[in-house]
Design a protein around this motif. Structure first.
Motif, PDB file in Angstrom:
ATOM      1  N   CYS A 320      33.133  42.127  47.913  1.00  0.00           N
ATOM      2  CA  CYS A 320      34.170  42.670  49.276  1.00  0.00           C
ATOM      3  C   CYS A 320      35.566  42.141  48.890  1.00  0.00           C
ATOM      4  O   CYS A 320      36.255  42.897  49.329  1.00  0.00           O
ATOM      5  CB  CYS A 320      33.697  41.760  50.236  1.00  0.00           C
ATOM      6  N   TYR A 321      35.640  41.341  47.679  1.00  0.00           N
ATOM      7  CA  TYR A 321      37.181  40.868  47.552  1.00  0.00           C
ATOM      8  C   TYR A 321      37.732  41.564  46.195  1.00  0.00           C
ATOM      9  O   TYR A 321      36.768  41.660  45.486  1.00  0.00           O
ATOM     10  CB  TYR A 321      37.682  39.352  47.573  1.00  0.00           C
ATOM     11  N   PRO A 322      39.033  41.556  46.246  1.00  0.00           N
ATOM     12  CA  PRO A 322      39.511  42.083  44.934  1.00  0.00           C
ATOM     13  C   PRO A 322      39.396  41.038  43.750  1.00  0.00           C
ATOM     14  O   PRO A 322      38.994  41.593  42.630  1.00  0.00           O
ATOM     15  CB  PRO A 322      41.089  42.119  44.983  1.00  0.00           C
ATOM     16  N   ASP A 323      39.352  39.795  43.983  1.00  0.00           N
ATOM     17  CA  ASP A 323      39.265  38.879  42.670  1.00  0.00           C
ATOM     18  C   ASP A 323      37.788  38.205  42.911  1.00  0.00           C
ATOM     19  O   ASP A 323      37.511  37.694  43.978  1.00  0.00           O
ATOM     20  CB  ASP A 323      40.298  37.881  42.640  1.00  0.00           C
ATOM     21  N   PHE A 324      37.246  38.027  41.810  1.00  0.00           N
ATOM     22  CA  PHE A 324      35.862  37.437  41.656  1.00  0.00           C
ATOM     23  C   PHE A 324      36.057  36.068  41.068  1.00  0.00           C
ATOM     24  O   PHE A 324      36.361  36.147  39.965  1.00  0.00           O
ATOM     25  CB  PHE A 324      34.845  38.245  41.034  1.00  0.00           C
ATOM     26  N   SER A 325      36.100  34.936  41.814  1.00  0.00           N
ATOM     27  CA  SER A 325      36.543  33.523  41.297  1.00  0.00           C
ATOM     28  C   SER A 325      35.504  32.696  42.002  1.00  0.00           C
ATOM     29  O   SER A 325      35.650  31.951  42.837  1.00  0.00           O
ATOM     30  CB  SER A 325      38.027  33.275  41.647  1.00  0.00           C
ATOM     31  N   PRO A 326      34.471  32.494  41.171  1.00  0.00           N
ATOM     32  CA  PRO A 326      33.368  31.563  41.647  1.00  0.00           C
ATOM     33  C   PRO A 326      33.938  30.088  41.378  1.00  0.00           C
ATOM     34  O   PRO A 326      34.531  29.750  40.366  1.00  0.00           O
ATOM     35  CB  PRO A 326      32.167  31.579  40.699  1.00  0.00           C
TER      36      PRO A 326
END
Length: 405
Positions: A320-326
């Motif tokens: 859902c979000y622009p940045d994927f930052s686990p």
């Protein structure tokens, strides 16, 4: 409702005596089968039946679990209120059960207050345990302690488990210790433990699965989710394995033992084909007709195959979000996917998250499909290591039925 007694040293003996009298009276009613009595066992069990008849799983509070919350567990077969004391590690929370009696039984229980509804007055410090969110989150949020009350509970728990610390500000809220082998309060403690036996055993079994499958592959080449076929439903298989309840959690925590070795063939670690080019924001998504806490062993044993969620050859969830930052170090850093195109029936589901290429278990979460939308949330990492999760396509989502005792 019972009035709060004066909190002074002389009253500890009075609280102890009153508790023993209440407990003996309650036990007499239970043994006599006084189901129509206005006080005693039937009153407590009637409260549980009323809650279960008026509350639905859809009413669970799915927000991030927080210290200080009082939650009513949904799956034990009796009324079980617990206080969330703190996050224990990335995959567990430390909780304290409430007593069903309005006064403390021993010097290992503490009277918070009588300002809340019944059964939320006394904490069983001796009955502390950890629970995985897979079970803890399936609960109803009842109330929240004030900061002072939570600090009081944490200080008292640390004192009971270690015998160290300043107890002057809460010792008068506790009863007297058990000193005789035939004290009826011993029977009270054993009965209280029985209420959590099934939950403890199931939670312990799930912890063992997490240790195993966070280090080794979940499925083999022959059981990997197929891209072009739809498998038939499989009936869940009950296990005869009986796991004894865990003892109360020590304080401070002890290091967790390493996972047990398991001889997986090297073919288990072959990479799975990723999404098509440009689909890195999409995660493979599968549905399994099995409870989440019974899925992984059955998948490994090749007893179960996934089902496609729609008619497309590739069912995928969009991040859902622009940045994927686990960021598993941050307990608030939940990851969110949109599963609106998967055509799931309105309901709540458990979600397990598997590394797409390594095929190890990364963690768990939940999914909700209702009139407000359809989303799946990665909320509970197994470890502080993100296991080379760099894009949503590194995460395969396994949707399944809720965990069962």
């Amino acid at each position: 409702m019972t009035q709060t007694p004066p909190l002074n040293a002389d009253n500890r003996r009075d609280m102890t005596s009153r508790f023993i009298n209440d407990y003996i009276f309650h036990r007499h009613l239970t043994q006599a089968g006084a189901a129509d009595h206005d006080d005693g066992a039937d009153k407590y069990d009637a409260a549980y039946a009323q809650v279960r008849s008026t509350q639905r799983p859809a009413d669970f509070d799915w927000r991030q679990l927080q210290a200080g919350e009082i939650r009513l567990l949904s799956q034990p077969d009796t009324l079980c209120y617990v206080l969330i004391v703190q996050r224990w590690d990335t995959a567990h929370y430390l909780v304290l059960p409430f007593s069903r009696f309005p006064l403390p039984a021993t010097d290992e229980e503490i009277l918070l207050s009588h300002t809340r509804t019944e059964y939320l007055s006394v904490l069983q410090l001796w009955n502390a345990r950890t629970l995985h969110p897979l079970f803890l989150r399936r609960s109803w949020l009842v109330d929240t302690l004030t900061d002072d009350e939570l600090a009081l509970a944490q200080d008292a728990l640390a004192y009971v488990l270690t015998g160290e610390g300043d107890c002057e500000h809460f010792i008068n809220r506790m009863a007297l210790p058990i000193r005789r082998p035939f004290d009826p309060r011993l029977d009270y403690k054993n009965t209280a433990l029985e209420h959590y036996a099934a939950l403890d055993a199931t939670d312990f079994d799930w912890a063992q699965q997490c240790e195993l499958y966070s280090e080794t592959a979940v499925w083999s080449e022959s059981t990997a989710p197929a891209e072009n076929t739809v498998a038939e439903k499989s009936t869940p298989v009950e296990t005869d394995l009986i796991i004894p309840p865990r003892p109360p959690i020590p304080w401070p925590p002890i290091p967790r033992r390493p996972p047990r070795p398991f001889p997986f063939p090297k073919t288990f670690l072959k990479p799975v084909a990723y999404a098509a080019a440009g689909d890195e924001e999409l995660s493979p998504c599968w549905f399994f007709d099995a409870p989440s806490n019974r899925l992984l062993p059955r998948l490994h044993a090749q007893e179960l195959q996934p089902e496609h969620l729609d008619d497309e050859s590739r069912a995928r969830a969009r991040y859902c979000y622009p940045d994927f930052s686990p960021a598993p170090l941050d307990p608030e850093a939940n990851l969110l996917w949109d599963i609106g195109k998967l055509n799931l029936p309105a309901d709540s589901y458990d979600a397990l998250f598997i590394h797409t290429s390594k095929r190890i278990l990364l963690g768990s979460g939940f999914a909700q499909v209702n009139e407000y939308g359809a989303n799946v949330v990665f909320s509970d990492w197994l470890s502080e290591d993100a296991a080379d999760v760099r894009t949503p396509s590194d995460v395969s989502i396994f949707l399944c039925k809720e965990a069962q005792l």
